[in-house]
Design a protein around this motif. Sequence first.
Motif, PDB file in Angstrom:
ATOM      1  N   TYR A 169       0.858  -1.183   0.000  1.00  0.00           N
ATOM      2  CA  TYR A 169       0.000   0.000   0.000  1.00  0.00           C
ATOM      3  C   TYR A 169       0.892   1.230   0.000  1.00  0.00           C
ATOM      4  O   TYR A 169       1.679   1.431   0.919  1.00  0.00           O
ATOM      5  N   ARG A 170       0.790   2.033  -1.046  1.00  0.00           N
ATOM      6  CA  ARG A 170       1.620   3.229  -1.186  1.00  0.00           C
ATOM      7  C   ARG A 170       1.131   4.344  -0.268  1.00  0.00           C
ATOM      8  O   ARG A 170      -0.063   4.582  -0.155  1.00  0.00           O
ATOM      9  N   THR A 171       2.069   4.996   0.388  1.00  0.00           N
ATOM     10  CA  THR A 171       1.714   6.164   1.197  1.00  0.00           C
ATOM     11  C   THR A 171       1.729   7.387   0.295  1.00  0.00           C
ATOM     12  O   THR A 171       2.300   7.380  -0.792  1.00  0.00           O
ATOM     13  N   GLY A 172       1.095   8.452   0.746  1.00  0.00           N
ATOM     14  CA  GLY A 172       1.019   9.676  -0.044  1.00  0.00           C
ATOM     15  C   GLY A 172       1.806  10.797   0.593  1.00  0.00           C
ATOM     16  O   GLY A 172       2.529  10.608   1.568  1.00  0.00           O
ATOM     17  N   PHE A 208       4.183  14.566  -0.048  1.00  0.00           N
ATOM     18  CA  PHE A 208       5.433  14.933  -0.723  1.00  0.00           C
ATOM     19  C   PHE A 208       6.587  14.040  -0.283  1.00  0.00           C
ATOM     20  O   PHE A 208       7.369  13.570  -1.091  1.00  0.00           O
ATOM     21  N   PHE A 209       6.701  13.798   1.010  1.00  0.00           N
ATOM     22  CA  PHE A 209       7.760  12.944   1.537  1.00  0.00           C
ATOM     23  C   PHE A 209       7.255  11.544   1.883  1.00  0.00           C
ATOM     24  O   PHE A 209       7.988  10.743   2.450  1.00  0.00           O
ATOM     25  N   GLY A 210       6.007  11.246   1.565  1.00  0.00           N
ATOM     26  CA  GLY A 210       5.429   9.958   1.926  1.00  0.00           C
ATOM     27  C   GLY A 210       4.963   9.971   3.360  1.00  0.00           C
ATOM     28  O   GLY A 210       4.979  10.996   4.037  1.00  0.00           O
ATOM     29  N   GLY A 211       4.531   8.823   3.825  1.00  0.00           N
ATOM     30  CA  GLY A 211       4.140   8.695   5.219  1.00  0.00           C
ATOM     31  C   GLY A 211       2.675   8.963   5.509  1.00  0.00           C
ATOM     32  O   GLY A 211       2.209   8.673   6.599  1.00  0.00           O
ATOM     33  N   ASN A 212       1.936   9.524   4.554  1.00  0.00           N
ATOM     34  CA  ASN A 212       0.520   9.788   4.778  1.00  0.00           C
ATOM     35  C   ASN A 212      -0.312   8.603   4.295  1.00  0.00           C
ATOM     36  O   ASN A 212      -0.189   8.181   3.147  1.00  0.00           O
ATOM     37  N   VAL A 213      -1.149   8.079   5.176  1.00  0.00           N
ATOM     38  CA  VAL A 213      -2.031   6.970   4.834  1.00  0.00           C
ATOM     39  C   VAL A 213      -3.466   7.462   4.935  1.00  0.00           C
ATOM     40  O   VAL A 213      -3.860   8.020   5.966  1.00  0.00           O
ATOM     41  N   LYS A 214      -4.223   7.275   3.867  1.00  0.00           N
ATOM     42  CA  LYS A 214      -5.646   7.602   3.912  1.00  0.00           C
ATOM     43  C   LYS A 214      -6.320   6.446   4.634  1.00  0.00           C
ATOM     44  O   LYS A 214      -6.545   5.379   4.062  1.00  0.00           O
ATOM     45  N   GLU A 215      -6.619   6.669   5.912  1.00  0.00           N
ATOM     46  CA  GLU A 215      -7.096   5.589   6.774  1.00  0.00           C
ATOM     47  C   GLU A 215      -8.361   4.926   6.249  1.00  0.00           C
ATOM     48  O   GLU A 215      -8.475   3.695   6.295  1.00  0.00           O
ATOM     49  N   PHE A 264       3.657  -3.818   8.262  1.00  0.00           N
ATOM     50  CA  PHE A 264       4.828  -3.018   8.612  1.00  0.00           C
ATOM     51  C   PHE A 264       5.103  -2.018   7.498  1.00  0.00           C
ATOM     52  O   PHE A 264       4.573  -2.140   6.400  1.00  0.00           O
ATOM     53  N   ASP A 265       5.912  -1.022   7.794  1.00  0.00           N
ATOM     54  CA  ASP A 265       6.226  -0.014   6.781  1.00  0.00           C
ATOM     55  C   ASP A 265       7.671  -0.154   6.313  1.00  0.00           C
ATOM     56  O   ASP A 265       8.504  -0.741   6.991  1.00  0.00           O
ATOM     57  N   THR A 266       7.897   0.356   5.117  1.00  0.00           N
ATOM     58  CA  THR A 266       9.258   0.490   4.611  1.00  0.00           C
ATOM     59  C   THR A 266       9.571   1.979   4.659  1.00  0.00           C
ATOM     60  O   THR A 266       8.667   2.808   4.662  1.00  0.00           O
ATOM     61  N   ASN A 267      10.837   2.326   4.720  1.00  0.00           N
ATOM     62  CA  ASN A 267      11.135   3.754   4.764  1.00  0.00           C
ATOM     63  C   ASN A 267      12.372   4.083   3.958  1.00  0.00           C
ATOM     64  O   ASN A 267      13.187   3.220   3.634  1.00  0.00           O
ATOM     65  N   MET A 268      12.463   5.367   3.640  1.00  0.00           N
ATOM     66  CA  MET A 268      13.614   5.925   2.948  1.00  0.00           C
ATOM     67  C   MET A 268      13.915   7.254   3.604  1.00  0.00           C
ATOM     68  O   MET A 268      13.024   8.104   3.709  1.00  0.00           O
ATOM     69  N   SER A 269      15.096   7.399   4.112  1.00  0.00           N
ATOM     70  CA  SER A 269      15.505   8.640   4.780  1.00  0.00           C
ATOM     71  C   SER A 269      14.571   8.998   5.933  1.00  0.00           C
ATOM     72  O   SER A 269      14.225  10.158   6.132  1.00  0.00           O
ATOM     73  N   GLY A 270      14.095   7.981   6.659  1.00  0.00           N
ATOM     74  CA  GLY A 270      13.268   8.231   7.829  1.00  0.00           C
ATOM     75  C   GLY A 270      11.797   8.446   7.547  1.00  0.00           C
ATOM     76  O   GLY A 270      11.021   8.661   8.465  1.00  0.00           O
ATOM     77  N   GLN A 271      11.360   8.405   6.282  1.00  0.00           N
ATOM     78  CA  GLN A 271       9.959   8.598   5.924  1.00  0.00           C
ATOM     79  C   GLN A 271       9.360   7.274   5.460  1.00  0.00           C
ATOM     80  O   GLN A 271       9.983   6.552   4.689  1.00  0.00           O
ATOM     81  N   ARG A 330       7.474   4.882   3.226  1.00  0.00           N
ATOM     82  CA  ARG A 330       7.204   4.914   1.794  1.00  0.00           C
ATOM     83  C   ARG A 330       6.050   3.984   1.422  1.00  0.00           C
ATOM     84  O   ARG A 330       5.175   4.362   0.681  1.00  0.00           O
ATOM     85  N   ASP A 331       6.079   2.778   1.907  1.00  0.00           N
ATOM     86  CA  ASP A 331       5.041   1.789   1.615  1.00  0.00           C
ATOM     87  C   ASP A 331       4.641   1.101   2.911  1.00  0.00           C
ATOM     88  O   ASP A 331       5.438   1.002   3.837  1.00  0.00           O
ATOM     89  N   VAL A 332       3.415   0.622   2.940  1.00  0.00           N
ATOM     90  CA  VAL A 332       2.960  -0.240   4.024  1.00  0.00           C
ATOM     91  C   VAL A 332       2.795  -1.624   3.413  1.00  0.00           C
ATOM     92  O   VAL A 332       2.111  -1.785   2.400  1.00  0.00           O
ATOM     93  N   ILE A 333       3.459  -2.605   3.986  1.00  0.00           N
ATOM     94  CA  ILE A 333       3.388  -3.972   3.509  1.00  0.00           C
ATOM     95  C   ILE A 333       2.449  -4.744   4.426  1.00  0.00           C
ATOM     96  O   ILE A 333       2.600  -4.716   5.644  1.00  0.00           O
ATOM     97  N   VAL A 334       1.476  -5.412   3.829  1.00  0.00           N
ATOM     98  CA  VAL A 334       0.474  -6.150   4.577  1.00  0.00           C
ATOM     99  C   VAL A 334       0.544  -7.614   4.138  1.00  0.00           C
ATOM    100  O   VAL A 334       0.579  -7.897   2.946  1.00  0.00           O
TER     101      VAL A 334
END
Length: 66
Positions: A11-14, A16-23, A44-51, A53-57
């Motif tokens: 599940y892709r986060t939204g 500019f820097f990612g991290g936003n999930v439309k609940e 769990f989430d994946t991250n890049m530079s502390g943000q 990026r994706d939520v893996i389910v």
Amino acid sequence: MEQWEYKTLKYRTGGFFGGNVKEEDFEEELNRYGMDGWELVSCFDTNMSGQSRDVIVVFKRKVNFG
């Protein structure tokens, strides 16, 4: 012996820097899989530079032979 099949959803986060999930959208997608017999095993989430990026389910469901 019980046997299981597994499904992974990315599940892709939204934002500019990612991290936003439309609940509501995320919950709707999880419920769709649940109605098809999939049980949530891990999330769990994946991250890049502390943000985030994706939520893996990860889901599982029992394989029915018949």
